[in-house]
Design a protein around this motif. Sequence first.
Motif, PDB file in Angstrom:
ATOM      1  N   THR A 421       0.839  -1.208   0.000  1.00 17.71           N
ATOM      2  CA  THR A 421       0.000   0.000   0.000  1.00 17.71           C
ATOM      3  C   THR A 421       0.873   1.256   0.000  1.00 17.71           C
ATOM      4  O   THR A 421       0.601   2.204  -0.735  1.00 17.71           O
ATOM      5  CB  THR A 421      -0.965  -0.033   1.196  1.00 17.71           C
ATOM      6  OG1 THR A 421      -1.687  -1.274   1.139  1.00 17.71           O
ATOM      7  CG2 THR A 421      -1.970   1.103   1.154  1.00 17.71           C
ATOM      8  N   GLU A 422       1.950   1.228   0.800  1.00 17.75           N
ATOM      9  CA  GLU A 422       2.909   2.364   0.804  1.00 17.75           C
ATOM     10  C   GLU A 422       3.486   2.599  -0.591  1.00 17.75           C
ATOM     11  O   GLU A 422       3.748   3.726  -0.977  1.00 17.75           O
ATOM     12  CB  GLU A 422       4.116   2.024   1.700  1.00 17.75           C
ATOM     13  CG  GLU A 422       4.056   2.543   3.101  1.00 17.75           C
ATOM     14  CD  GLU A 422       5.214   1.937   3.920  1.00 17.75           C
ATOM     15  OE1 GLU A 422       6.353   1.864   3.419  1.00 17.75           O
ATOM     16  OE2 GLU A 422       4.939   1.512   5.053  1.00 17.75           O
ATOM     17  N   ALA A 423       3.678   1.506  -1.344  1.00 13.02           N
ATOM     18  CA  ALA A 423       4.275   1.623  -2.683  1.00 13.02           C
ATOM     19  C   ALA A 423       3.219   1.980  -3.735  1.00 13.02           C
ATOM     20  O   ALA A 423       3.510   1.975  -4.930  1.00 13.02           O
ATOM     21  CB  ALA A 423       4.980   0.315  -3.055  1.00 13.02           C
ATOM     22  N   GLY A 424       1.995   2.248  -3.307  1.00  5.32           N
ATOM     23  CA  GLY A 424       0.935   2.626  -4.256  1.00  5.32           C
ATOM     24  C   GLY A 424       0.357   1.438  -4.996  1.00  5.32           C
ATOM     25  O   GLY A 424      -0.192   1.579  -6.095  1.00  5.32           O
ATOM     26  N   GLY A 425       0.458   0.239  -4.389  1.00  9.07           N
ATOM     27  CA  GLY A 425       0.028  -0.978  -5.092  1.00  9.07           C
ATOM     28  C   GLY A 425      -1.290  -1.539  -4.591  1.00  9.07           C
ATOM     29  O   GLY A 425      -2.054  -0.867  -3.894  1.00  9.07           O
ATOM     30  N   SER A 426      -1.539  -2.808  -4.962  1.00  7.34           N
ATOM     31  CA  SER A 426      -2.797  -3.478  -4.636  1.00  7.34           C
ATOM     32  C   SER A 426      -2.525  -4.774  -3.872  1.00  7.34           C
ATOM     33  O   SER A 426      -1.625  -5.542  -4.246  1.00  7.34           O
ATOM     34  CB  SER A 426      -3.547  -3.811  -5.933  1.00  7.34           C
ATOM     35  OG  SER A 426      -4.570  -4.745  -5.666  1.00  7.34           O
ATOM     36  N   ILE A 427      -3.325  -5.029  -2.833  1.00  5.53           N
ATOM     37  CA  ILE A 427      -3.155  -6.271  -2.045  1.00  5.53           C
ATOM     38  C   ILE A 427      -3.717  -7.477  -2.782  1.00  5.53           C
ATOM     39  O   ILE A 427      -3.555  -8.607  -2.331  1.00  5.53           O
ATOM     40  CB  ILE A 427      -3.784  -6.155  -0.637  1.00  5.53           C
ATOM     41  CG1 ILE A 427      -5.307  -5.975  -0.732  1.00  5.53           C
ATOM     42  CG2 ILE A 427      -3.135  -5.032   0.156  1.00  5.53           C
ATOM     43  CD1 ILE A 427      -6.020  -6.168   0.597  1.00  5.53           C
ATOM     44  N   SER A 428      -4.415  -7.242  -3.896  1.00  2.00           N
ATOM     45  CA  SER A 428      -4.863  -8.370  -4.730  1.00  2.00           C
ATOM     46  C   SER A 428      -4.651  -8.011  -6.194  1.00  2.00           C
ATOM     47  O   SER A 428      -5.356  -7.161  -6.732  1.00  2.00           O
ATOM     48  CB  SER A 428      -6.328  -8.699  -4.499  1.00  2.00           C
ATOM     49  OG  SER A 428      -6.705  -9.726  -5.409  1.00  2.00           O
ATOM     50  N   ALA A 429      -3.689  -8.670  -6.830  1.00  2.00           N
ATOM     51  CA  ALA A 429      -3.424  -8.371  -8.236  1.00  2.00           C
ATOM     52  C   ALA A 429      -4.360  -9.144  -9.140  1.00  2.00           C
ATOM     53  O   ALA A 429      -4.948  -8.595 -10.066  1.00  2.00           O
ATOM     54  CB  ALA A 429      -1.973  -8.705  -8.580  1.00  2.00           C
ATOM     55  N   GLU A 430      -4.521 -10.462  -8.868  1.00  4.06           N
ATOM     56  CA  GLU A 430      -5.330 -11.243  -9.802  1.00  4.06           C
ATOM     57  C   GLU A 430      -6.219 -12.293  -9.153  1.00  4.06           C
ATOM     58  O   GLU A 430      -7.074 -12.849  -9.819  1.00  4.06           O
ATOM     59  CB  GLU A 430      -4.442 -11.883 -10.892  1.00  4.06           C
ATOM     60  CG  GLU A 430      -3.316 -12.751 -10.364  1.00  4.06           C
ATOM     61  CD  GLU A 430      -2.476 -13.385 -11.471  1.00  4.06           C
ATOM     62  OE1 GLU A 430      -2.604 -13.009 -12.644  1.00  4.06           O
ATOM     63  OE2 GLU A 430      -1.683 -14.290 -11.147  1.00  4.06           O
ATOM     64  N   HIS A 431      -6.052 -12.600  -7.885  1.00  2.00           N
ATOM     65  CA  HIS A 431      -6.841 -13.694  -7.304  1.00  2.00           C
ATOM     66  C   HIS A 431      -8.157 -13.235  -6.676  1.00  2.00           C
ATOM     67  O   HIS A 431      -9.013 -14.059  -6.389  1.00  2.00           O
ATOM     68  CB  HIS A 431      -6.019 -14.454  -6.251  1.00  2.00           C
ATOM     69  CG  HIS A 431      -4.821 -15.149  -6.833  1.00  2.00           C
ATOM     70  ND1 HIS A 431      -3.758 -15.572  -6.084  1.00  2.00           N
ATOM     71  CD2 HIS A 431      -4.525 -15.478  -8.115  1.00  2.00           C
ATOM     72  CE1 HIS A 431      -2.858 -16.137  -6.863  1.00  2.00           C
ATOM     73  NE2 HIS A 431      -3.290 -16.089  -8.110  1.00  2.00           N
ATOM     74  N   GLY A 432      -8.305 -11.944  -6.422  1.00  2.00           N
ATOM     75  CA  GLY A 432      -9.531 -11.445  -5.799  1.00  2.00           C
ATOM     76  C   GLY A 432      -9.372 -11.268  -4.300  1.00  2.00           C
ATOM     77  O   GLY A 432      -8.264 -11.349  -3.751  1.00  2.00           O
ATOM     78  N   ILE A 433     -10.502 -11.047  -3.627  1.00  2.00           N
ATOM     79  CA  ILE A 433     -10.501 -10.740  -2.190  1.00  2.00           C
ATOM     80  C   ILE A 433     -11.077 -11.910  -1.383  1.00  2.00           C
ATOM     81  O   ILE A 433     -10.496 -12.326  -0.388  1.00  2.00           O
ATOM     82  CB  ILE A 433     -11.330  -9.457  -1.916  1.00  2.00           C
ATOM     83  CG1 ILE A 433     -10.704  -8.250  -2.643  1.00  2.00           C
ATOM     84  CG2 ILE A 433     -11.447  -9.188  -0.425  1.00  2.00           C
ATOM     85  CD1 ILE A 433      -9.317  -7.853  -2.184  1.00  2.00           C
ATOM     86  N   GLY A 434     -12.233 -12.466  -1.858  1.00  2.70           N
ATOM     87  CA  GLY A 434     -12.861 -13.589  -1.149  1.00  2.70           C
ATOM     88  C   GLY A 434     -13.048 -13.276   0.324  1.00  2.70           C
ATOM     89  O   GLY A 434     -13.443 -12.169   0.708  1.00  2.70           O
ATOM     90  N   THR A 435     -12.727 -14.276   1.172  1.00  3.61           N
ATOM     91  CA  THR A 435     -12.730 -14.025   2.620  1.00  3.61           C
ATOM     92  C   THR A 435     -11.313 -13.738   3.098  1.00  3.61           C
ATOM     93  O   THR A 435     -11.106 -13.067   4.100  1.00  3.61           O
ATOM     94  CB  THR A 435     -13.249 -15.254   3.396  1.00  3.61           C
ATOM     95  OG1 THR A 435     -12.573 -16.407   2.898  1.00  3.61           O
ATOM     96  CG2 THR A 435     -14.729 -15.442   3.225  1.00  3.61           C
ATOM     97  N   LEU A 436     -10.337 -14.251   2.326  1.00  2.00           N
ATOM     98  CA  LEU A 436      -8.939 -14.181   2.762  1.00  2.00           C
ATOM     99  C   LEU A 436      -8.455 -12.752   2.985  1.00  2.00           C
ATOM    100  O   LEU A 436      -7.730 -12.480   3.936  1.00  2.00           O
ATOM    101  CB  LEU A 436      -8.060 -14.861   1.698  1.00  2.00           C
ATOM    102  CG  LEU A 436      -6.597 -15.066   2.046  1.00  2.00           C
ATOM    103  CD1 LEU A 436      -6.458 -16.108   3.146  1.00  2.00           C
ATOM    104  CD2 LEU A 436      -5.801 -15.491   0.819  1.00  2.00           C
ATOM    105  N   LYS A 437      -8.838 -11.833   2.098  1.00  6.69           N
ATOM    106  CA  LYS A 437      -8.276 -10.484   2.162  1.00  6.69           C
ATOM    107  C   LYS A 437      -9.319  -9.436   2.550  1.00  6.69           C
ATOM    108  O   LYS A 437      -9.093  -8.243   2.402  1.00  6.69           O
ATOM    109  CB  LYS A 437      -7.670 -10.120   0.803  1.00  6.69           C
ATOM    110  CG  LYS A 437      -6.522 -11.034   0.424  1.00  6.69           C
ATOM    111  CD  LYS A 437      -5.832 -10.599  -0.837  1.00  6.69           C
ATOM    112  CE  LYS A 437      -4.630 -11.491  -1.093  1.00  6.69           C
ATOM    113  NZ  LYS A 437      -3.927 -11.128  -2.320  1.00  6.69           N
ATOM    114  N   ARG A 438     -10.467  -9.918   3.026  1.00  7.17           N
ATOM    115  CA  ARG A 438     -11.578  -9.012   3.306  1.00  7.17           C
ATOM    116  C   ARG A 438     -11.199  -7.987   4.379  1.00  7.17           C
ATOM    117  O   ARG A 438     -11.444  -6.790   4.225  1.00  7.17           O
ATOM    118  CB  ARG A 438     -12.749  -9.879   3.764  1.00  7.17           C
ATOM    119  CG  ARG A 438     -14.028  -9.188   3.904  1.00  7.17           C
ATOM    120  CD  ARG A 438     -15.086 -10.218   4.260  1.00  7.17           C
ATOM    121  NE  ARG A 438     -16.237  -9.544   4.791  1.00  7.17           N
ATOM    122  CZ  ARG A 438     -16.895  -9.929   5.860  1.00  7.17           C
ATOM    123  NH1 ARG A 438     -16.529 -11.010   6.523  1.00  7.17           N
ATOM    124  NH2 ARG A 438     -17.937  -9.263   6.281  1.00  7.17           N
TER     125      ARG A 438
END
Length: 472
Positions: A421-438
């Motif tokens: 997030t500090e680097a201006g990026g995304s915690i999910s590039a291609e797999h999605g959020i589901g429950t894992l990254k909610r």
Amino acid sequence: MESMMPSATALAALADAAGPGNATSDPNVLSPHLADWRGKHFGQTPLLLLPRTTEQVAAIVKAAAQYGVALIPQGGNTGLVGGGIPPADGHVVMISLKRMNRIYPVDSGGMTLRAEAGAILSDVHDAAAGQGLNFPLSLAARGSATIGGLAATNAGGVQVLRHGTMRALVAGLRAVLPDGEILDQLAGLPKDNRGYDLKQLLIGSEGTLGIITELTLKLVPEPEARIVAWAGLPGPEAALNLLRRLRAASGGQVESFELMPDDGLQLVLAHAVGARPPLEGRHPWHVLIELAGPAALEAVMVEALGAAMEAGEIGDATIAGSAAQAAALWQLRENLPEAERRDGPALHHDISVPVAALPDFAVAAAARVETAFPGSRVMAFGHLGDGNLHFNVRVPAGPDGVRWAGEHGPAVTRMVHDLVTEAGGSISAEHGIGTLKRADLARLLPPARLAMMRAIKHAIDPQGLMNPGKIL
Ligand code: FAD
């Protein structure tokens, strides 16, 4: 989220809506649907519905809305974030799209292919290839993943660099909305400016806004030649320079450009049967390159790699001389996740940062994580040109790896996601959020974006019946 168990009357109405022979509660049939591919997410359901038509899906969703029953769609169950697994309390009814797998004749003029959501990706590849065309999205789960699941997760893979993710490859779709109405945008018009692009809302929504039942996919001509090469180089910065060089030399015909550290290659050589070193000697990092286009591209590859070697940007390189050699090079890349798994537990992170920031991130973020968690070993590999790394943190070597992962895993993941997030990026590039990254999505997504997503979810699914507990 309120989780009311569906009544016997409601379950009977849903089974009835699915059509004869299209509903089951048999534990043996249910069981493969209730655990994910990595064996990390487990759930329960009172009923599995297996409709055969969009109309049956619409009837199911209407009945679910009437009785207030929550639904979860599932395709090939290859998702990696728990999005296709129901909650453990068993209050959500499952709809599997796997019986809806018809693939219609290719439209060669329009260069599109229409298929039902349960069609398997490799079958779609075969259907397109039969007409000299190509559906340019591929990934290691292609023998099981469905096009509905791929669209619902906006999947990427190894050709995004040139052809984009599912968002760029879906020309049209048909979906059942939470009130049971059918949204029909199958025509796949290349130009259609009648307001908001609703199909893009469904793509990447992980089943939380509706159920995709059919898709019109964009195809491209099958290239005359695919030139595959492997290069050993000093680091990710050199790799990005090589990508720039190849893109310029080939006129943008770089189809794949995969980065891997030497640790990764050594894991594959140790664990994959028949794997052979691609180059003489060792190099700190490696890239697998594929150019696709006219046969003359082979000369382009030879010249560009030669020039890069002369400039000291790469240490060594080889170009596959046959389809078998090309496949062997690809195997080295595709076997990496499996080799890593055989080696021991790892904490997986599918992240992206701006492409220009990736070389620095791959090295600096790895060092910070390894310093903060002594003994951990970062394995960052993946789709360099997309800014997408699988930033996996292997647990310290030794017998206590599983315990270590349980103890430190949440803090490691928090740190990785904070750095991204500090680097201006995304915690999910291609797999999605589901429950894992909610939870981390709620923690780290800019508030205005989160609020807009919540408002959209509430407007389209006011009862909250579509795949509850996922993404938001
Ligand atoms: P499922 O796992 O069944 O479902 C995934 C999500 O979509 C769930 O939230 C589910 O509810 C929803 N869903 C499924 N079908 C529908 C539908 N018809 N309508 C609405 N919602 C639906 N992903 C990449 O992007 N790139 C990769 O390189 C990549 N490599 C992979 C390699 C392996 C070995 C594996 C196992 C997975 C990989 N993935 C990759 C993950 C990828 O997300 C999935 O393979 C694929 O996108 C999911 O398709 P599926 O049919 O299995 O969907």
